[in-house]
Enzyme design. Structure first.
Site, PDB file in Angstrom:
ATOM      1  N   ARG A  31      14.903  -9.120   0.040  1.00  0.00           N
ATOM      2  CA  ARG A  31      14.556 -10.126  -0.900  1.00  0.00           C
ATOM      3  C   ARG A  31      15.734 -11.307  -0.958  1.00  0.00           C
ATOM      4  O   ARG A  31      15.761 -12.547  -2.003  1.00  0.00           O
ATOM      5  CB  ARG A  31      14.167 -10.509  -2.512  1.00  0.00           C
TER       6      ARG A  31
ATOM      7  N   ARG B 204      12.731 -16.653  -4.680  1.00  0.00           N
ATOM      8  CA  ARG B 204      13.555 -17.949  -5.992  1.00  0.00           C
ATOM      9  C   ARG B 204      14.589 -18.284  -6.311  1.00  0.00           C
ATOM     10  O   ARG B 204      15.107 -18.675  -7.056  1.00  0.00           O
ATOM     11  CB  ARG B 204      12.167 -17.633  -6.672  1.00  0.00           C
TER      12      ARG B 204
ATOM     13  N   ARG C 195       9.458 -24.570  -0.960  1.00  0.00           N
ATOM     14  CA  ARG C 195       8.206 -23.169  -0.855  1.00  0.00           C
ATOM     15  C   ARG C 195       7.299 -24.750  -2.359  1.00  0.00           C
ATOM     16  O   ARG C 195       6.549 -24.306  -2.481  1.00  0.00           O
ATOM     17  CB  ARG C 195       8.392 -22.161  -2.221  1.00  0.00           C
TER      18      ARG C 195
ATOM     19  N   ASP D 261       5.459 -11.344   4.572  1.00  0.00           N
ATOM     20  CA  ASP D 261       5.256 -10.730   3.485  1.00  0.00           C
ATOM     21  C   ASP D 261       4.175  -8.911   3.680  1.00  0.00           C
ATOM     22  O   ASP D 261       3.671  -9.173   4.727  1.00  0.00           O
ATOM     23  CB  ASP D 261       4.209 -11.270   1.840  1.00  0.00           C
TER      24      ASP D 261
ATOM     25  N   TYR E 182      -1.945  -2.043  -3.617  1.00  0.00           N
ATOM     26  CA  TYR E 182      -2.720  -2.788  -3.818  1.00  0.00           C
ATOM     27  C   TYR E 182      -3.744  -2.562  -3.035  1.00  0.00           C
ATOM     28  O   TYR E 182      -5.100  -3.482  -4.169  1.00  0.00           O
ATOM     29  CB  TYR E 182      -1.966  -3.477  -3.143  1.00  0.00           C
TER      30      TYR E 182
END
Ligand code: CP3
Length: 338
Positions: A22, A26, A35, A71, A147
């Site tokens: 990562r 952010r 983004r 992703d 998920y």
């Protein structure tokens, strides 16, 4: 060959290679700017944005490898699974996959489905400095299945585990389909120029070693086997998976990912002959610098027990991490004696 690829192959390096899971995200102001106003899954389909965001941490930190901005759910979305990524939450879907009829949603990708990935990877590879390899990645079947079955992130994975044990035949058919989709995603990235791959089984640590062996390992091994002949080192990573690290290595990996729970020298014992990657607790990036420095030195020392050592965190960079601290970590690792 780059120090990163040499370390993955257990060959001598002149500097310990470092990158961060990562590393694009952010915590970087330039990421938030790129983004702005673009939903995550739309951004992943835009080669111009993928190139820019993948390169941001390479420019800022001088890390030894780039990882594709994408992703684990991108290939599911590409075959039409109605999945979305909610900011601050993660992947969610309104129609979870829980019955045999639901398996129809998990069709194998056509080449057109993965064309945006192919294009993005080619763009990234053309823009990277030649000595910085691109890491391609995919989600491991268990983490993706969780998920799909839960319909979103889950603390206890209870529907997933219940299905696994109550209907093993459906479970294995579901995981085999997810494995095919992840394998195609990986192969596409390697054929477009990725020079290493990482399989993320982030939530496998929720399982017992016996359940991992019976219900998960064969499907992760199938994904890793799909790229076995493509001459790229394979990194296999999970969180909380120390108890079955040896099995994860045996699934077909040249490099074993290690979270912050197990020192790298013990990881090397559990995964003989493999290179190791990881171990700095991402939460400790908020501690005083002297603490971080001691941790880096400990990890460098313990990493010498393995045939190769790639410095990384034990899991992804947290959004609250100060990028200046990551820059200092890179410089400190690079000045350490391998
Ligand atoms: O820099 C990199 O590591 C490459 C890009 C990457 C992303 N996701 C981008 C992303 C990689 C390798 C992943 C893998 C991934 N995605 C995993 C395995 C790794 C891990 O961290 O355990 C998992 C479990 C996912 C599923 C997922 N996608 C989660 C849990 C989240 C975070 C939710 C949130 O907002 O906190 C995402 C979204 C996501 N994937 C973001 C990024 C940069 C955040 C999107 C945003 O900016 O809002």
């Amino acid at each position: 060959m780059s120090n990163f690829l040499r370390a993955c192959r257990g060959e001598p390096v002149d500097r310990i290679p470092v990158w961060f899971m990562r590393q694009a995200g952010r915590s970087l102001p330039e990421y938030r700017k790129a983004r702005a106003g673009v939903p995550m899954l739309d951004a992943c389909r835009r080669p111009d944005l993928v190139v820019e965001i993948t390169l941001q941490p390479v420019r800022r930190y001088g890390v030894d490898a780039a990882i594709l901005f994408s992703d684990i759910v991108v290939p599911l979305h590409a075959v039409g699974v109605p999945i979305d990524i909610k900011p601050g939450v993660g992947p969610v879907l309104d129609t979870p996959v829980r019955s045999r009829a639901d398996l129809a949603a998990l069709r194998r990708p056509e080449p057109d489905d993965l064309a945006p990935i192919d294009q993005a990877v080619r763009g990234v590879v053309a823009s990277l400095p030649p000595d910085v390899p691109l890491i391609g990645f995919a989600g491991a079947p268990f983490t993706l299945a969780s998920y799909l079955i839960e319909g979103g992130p889950s603390r206890h994975h209870e529907r997933t585990k219940a299905l696994m044990h109550s209907d093993p035949e459906l479970w294995h058919d579901l995981l085999a389909r997810v494995a095919d989709i992840s394998a195609d995603f990986l192969v596409t990235q390697v054929q477009a120029g990725a020079r290493a791959v990482q399989l993320f089984d982030s939530w496998a640590g929720a399982l017992s070693a016996a359940d991992y062996h019976q219900f998960v390992l064969p499907h992760s091994a199938a994904v890793l086997a799909a790229v076995a002949d493509l001459d790229v080192p394979r990194i296999h990573f999970g969180v909380g998976t120390s108890e079955f690290l040896g099995m994860m290595a045996d699934a077909g990996a040249e490099v074993i990912g290690v979270d912050w729970r197990l020192p790298l020298d013990q990881a090397a014992e559990r995964a003989p002959g493999r290179a190791v990657q990881g171990n700095l607790d991402p939460a400790l990036l908020r501690a005083d610098w002297t603490v971080i420095e001691q941790q880096i030195q400990r990890i460098v020392d313990e990493g010498r027990a393995a045939s190769g050592h790639v410095f990384n965190l034990g899991h992804g960079v947290l959004p609250s991490t100060d990028p200046e601290v990551l820059a200092r970590v890179v410089d400190t690792v690079h000045s350490a004696t391998p």
